[in-house]
Design an enzyme around this catalytic site. Sequence first.
Site, PDB file in Angstrom:
ATOM      1  N   ASP A 189       0.782  -1.255   0.000  1.00  6.73           N
ATOM      2  CA  ASP A 189       0.000   0.000   0.000  1.00  6.73           C
ATOM      3  C   ASP A 189       0.814   1.306   0.000  1.00  6.73           C
ATOM      4  O   ASP A 189       0.498   2.232   0.764  1.00  6.73           O
ATOM      5  CB  ASP A 189      -0.971   0.010   1.199  1.00  6.73           C
ATOM      6  CG  ASP A 189      -1.992  -1.134   1.170  1.00  6.73           C
ATOM      7  OD1 ASP A 189      -1.941  -1.953   0.243  1.00  6.73           O
ATOM      8  OD2 ASP A 189      -2.829  -1.199   2.095  1.00  6.73           O
ATOM      9  N   ASP A 208      -4.600  -0.789  -1.824  1.00  5.73           N
ATOM     10  CA  ASP A 208      -5.881  -0.627  -1.144  1.00  5.73           C
ATOM     11  C   ASP A 208      -6.829   0.008  -2.164  1.00  5.73           C
ATOM     12  O   ASP A 208      -6.487   1.034  -2.777  1.00  5.73           O
ATOM     13  CB  ASP A 208      -5.636   0.303   0.066  1.00  5.73           C
ATOM     14  CG  ASP A 208      -6.485  -0.034   1.274  1.00  5.73           C
ATOM     15  OD1 ASP A 208      -6.775  -1.224   1.517  1.00  5.73           O
ATOM     16  OD2 ASP A 208      -6.859   0.918   2.002  1.00  5.73           O
ATOM     17  N   HIS A 221     -10.787   0.774  -2.562  1.00  6.84           N
ATOM     18  CA  HIS A 221     -12.133   0.760  -1.999  1.00  6.84           C
ATOM     19  C   HIS A 221     -13.151   1.462  -2.893  1.00  6.84           C
ATOM     20  O   HIS A 221     -12.861   2.538  -3.442  1.00  6.84           O
ATOM     21  CB  HIS A 221     -12.145   1.496  -0.652  1.00  6.84           C
ATOM     22  CG  HIS A 221     -11.238   0.924   0.385  1.00  6.84           C
ATOM     23  ND1 HIS A 221     -11.226  -0.404   0.726  1.00  6.84           N
ATOM     24  CD2 HIS A 221     -10.312   1.522   1.208  1.00  6.84           C
ATOM     25  CE1 HIS A 221     -10.336  -0.601   1.700  1.00  6.84           C
ATOM     26  NE2 HIS A 221      -9.766   0.542   1.990  1.00  6.84           N
ATOM     27  N   HIS A 254     -17.612   2.249   0.703  1.00  6.06           N
ATOM     28  CA  HIS A 254     -17.000   1.183   1.517  1.00  6.06           C
ATOM     29  C   HIS A 254     -17.371   1.310   2.995  1.00  6.06           C
ATOM     30  O   HIS A 254     -17.379   2.415   3.551  1.00  6.06           O
ATOM     31  CB  HIS A 254     -15.474   1.212   1.357  1.00  6.06           C
ATOM     32  CG  HIS A 254     -14.823  -0.059   1.794  1.00  6.06           C
ATOM     33  ND1 HIS A 254     -14.049  -0.151   2.919  1.00  6.06           N
ATOM     34  CD2 HIS A 254     -14.876  -1.301   1.254  1.00  6.06           C
ATOM     35  CE1 HIS A 254     -13.627  -1.407   3.055  1.00  6.06           C
ATOM     36  NE2 HIS A 254     -14.121  -2.115   2.049  1.00  6.06           N
ATOM     37  N   HIS A 308     -10.560   6.862   1.978  1.00  8.38           N
ATOM     38  CA  HIS A 308      -9.197   6.800   1.421  1.00  8.38           C
ATOM     39  C   HIS A 308      -9.144   5.752   0.318  1.00  8.38           C
ATOM     40  O   HIS A 308      -9.948   4.825   0.294  1.00  8.38           O
ATOM     41  CB  HIS A 308      -8.190   6.430   2.525  1.00  8.38           C
ATOM     42  CG  HIS A 308      -8.423   5.054   3.093  1.00  8.38           C
ATOM     43  ND1 HIS A 308      -9.353   4.813   4.075  1.00  8.38           N
ATOM     44  CD2 HIS A 308      -7.872   3.859   2.790  1.00  8.38           C
ATOM     45  CE1 HIS A 308      -9.366   3.520   4.351  1.00  8.38           C
ATOM     46  NE2 HIS A 308      -8.486   2.904   3.581  1.00  8.38           N
ATOM     47  N   LYS A 328      -7.055  -4.930  -3.056  1.00  6.39           N
ATOM     48  CA  LYS A 328      -7.772  -5.499  -1.909  1.00  6.39           C
ATOM     49  C   LYS A 328      -8.693  -4.456  -1.303  1.00  6.39           C
ATOM     50  O   LYS A 328      -8.469  -3.255  -1.455  1.00  6.39           O
ATOM     51  CB  LYS A 328      -6.772  -6.020  -0.873  1.00  6.39           C
ATOM     52  CG  LYS A 328      -5.857  -4.943  -0.324  1.00  6.39           C
ATOM     53  CD  LYS A 328      -4.802  -5.527   0.598  1.00  6.39           C
ATOM     54  CE  LYS A 328      -3.930  -4.448   1.190  1.00  6.39           C
ATOM     55  NZ  LYS A 328      -4.632  -3.460   1.997  1.00  6.39           N
ATOM     56  N   CYS A 379      -1.911  -2.921   7.657  1.00  6.23           N
ATOM     57  CA  CYS A 379      -1.833  -3.841   6.516  1.00  6.23           C
ATOM     58  C   CYS A 379      -0.554  -4.678   6.500  1.00  6.23           C
ATOM     59  O   CYS A 379      -0.582  -5.838   6.109  1.00  6.23           O
ATOM     60  CB  CYS A 379      -2.049  -3.074   5.227  1.00  6.23           C
ATOM     61  SG  CYS A 379      -3.772  -2.511   5.098  1.00  6.23           S
TER      62      CYS A 379
HETATM   63  C1  VGL Z   1      -4.565   0.511   5.801  1.00  7.13           C
HETATM   64  C2  VGL Z   1      -6.136   1.370   7.217  1.00  7.13           C
HETATM   65  C3  VGL Z   1      -7.103   1.283   6.254  1.00  7.13           C
HETATM   66  C4  VGL Z   1      -3.136   0.110   5.580  1.00  7.13           C
HETATM   67  C5  VGL Z   1      -5.515   0.393   4.814  1.00  7.13           C
HETATM   68  O1  VGL Z   1      -2.697   0.064   4.421  1.00  7.13           O
HETATM   69  O2  VGL Z   1      -2.443  -0.163   6.594  1.00  7.13           O
HETATM   70  N1  VGL Z   1      -4.884   0.987   7.003  1.00  7.13           N
HETATM   71  N2  VGL Z   1      -6.778   0.789   5.052  1.00  7.13           N
HETATM   72 ZN    ZN Z   2      -8.213   0.861   3.505  1.00  6.55          ZN
END
Ligand code: VGL
Ligand code: ZN
Length: 201
Positions: free
Chosen positions: A12, A50, A52, A56, A85, A110, A155
């Site tokens: 990410d 990430d 979404h 979401h 986000h 994801k 993550c």
């Molecule tokens: C993440 C919070 C929400 C991450 C992703 O990449 O750690 N944290 N979505």
């Molecule tokens: Zn996320």
Amino acid sequence: MRPANQALIVIDVQNDFCPGGALAVAQGDAIIPQINALMGQFQTVVLTQDWHPADHSSFAANHAGAAPFSTVQMPYGAQTLWPSHCVQGTKGAEFHPALRSDLAQLVLRKGFRAGIDSYSALFENDKTTPTGLDGYLRARGVTGLTLVGLATDYCVAFSALDAVAKGFDVTVLQDACRAIDLDGSLARQKQAMAAAGVVLA
Ligand code: VGL
Ligand code: ZN
């Protein structure tokens, strides 16, 4: 060059997790030069993204009256609510422009189902729905993973814990990760990873 059974998993490294982004991780962009150098040393490089939909269920904005960073109960368990986000197709969801994303063979998206989050690169947050990464890595003869990216305590940690549970040798390169650190989450997750046999390098 690392042996062919070793893969680099870059978690990410997207605009929204870097300074100026919607869920910015402090110094999230500071790790990019090191990650770029590492990508040149592995024969298998996977980027996670990430990804979404705008509706979401992990977004506080989609829960009336809920504040970001609060917790709700979802059918699969507790879920932290985040600022919106990494919305599909937006600038925030793109990889940071400094990341050498051209060096990766696979981009694994994801968190694309509205009703369920996916911190881990291996399983969605119900801990049963697979992303398919396990099969991809095994089919390529990979047995060892080096994890880097954002965020250490979400993550990256969830991916590391799922990967050791699946039998991979897992190293988290802490220098090449940055944390959100919400209510002590970094210390908690470091302890959990160490206890599970993740090497924290
Ligand atoms: C993440 C919070 C929400 C991450 C992703 O990449 O750690 N944290 N979505
Ligand atoms: Zn996320």
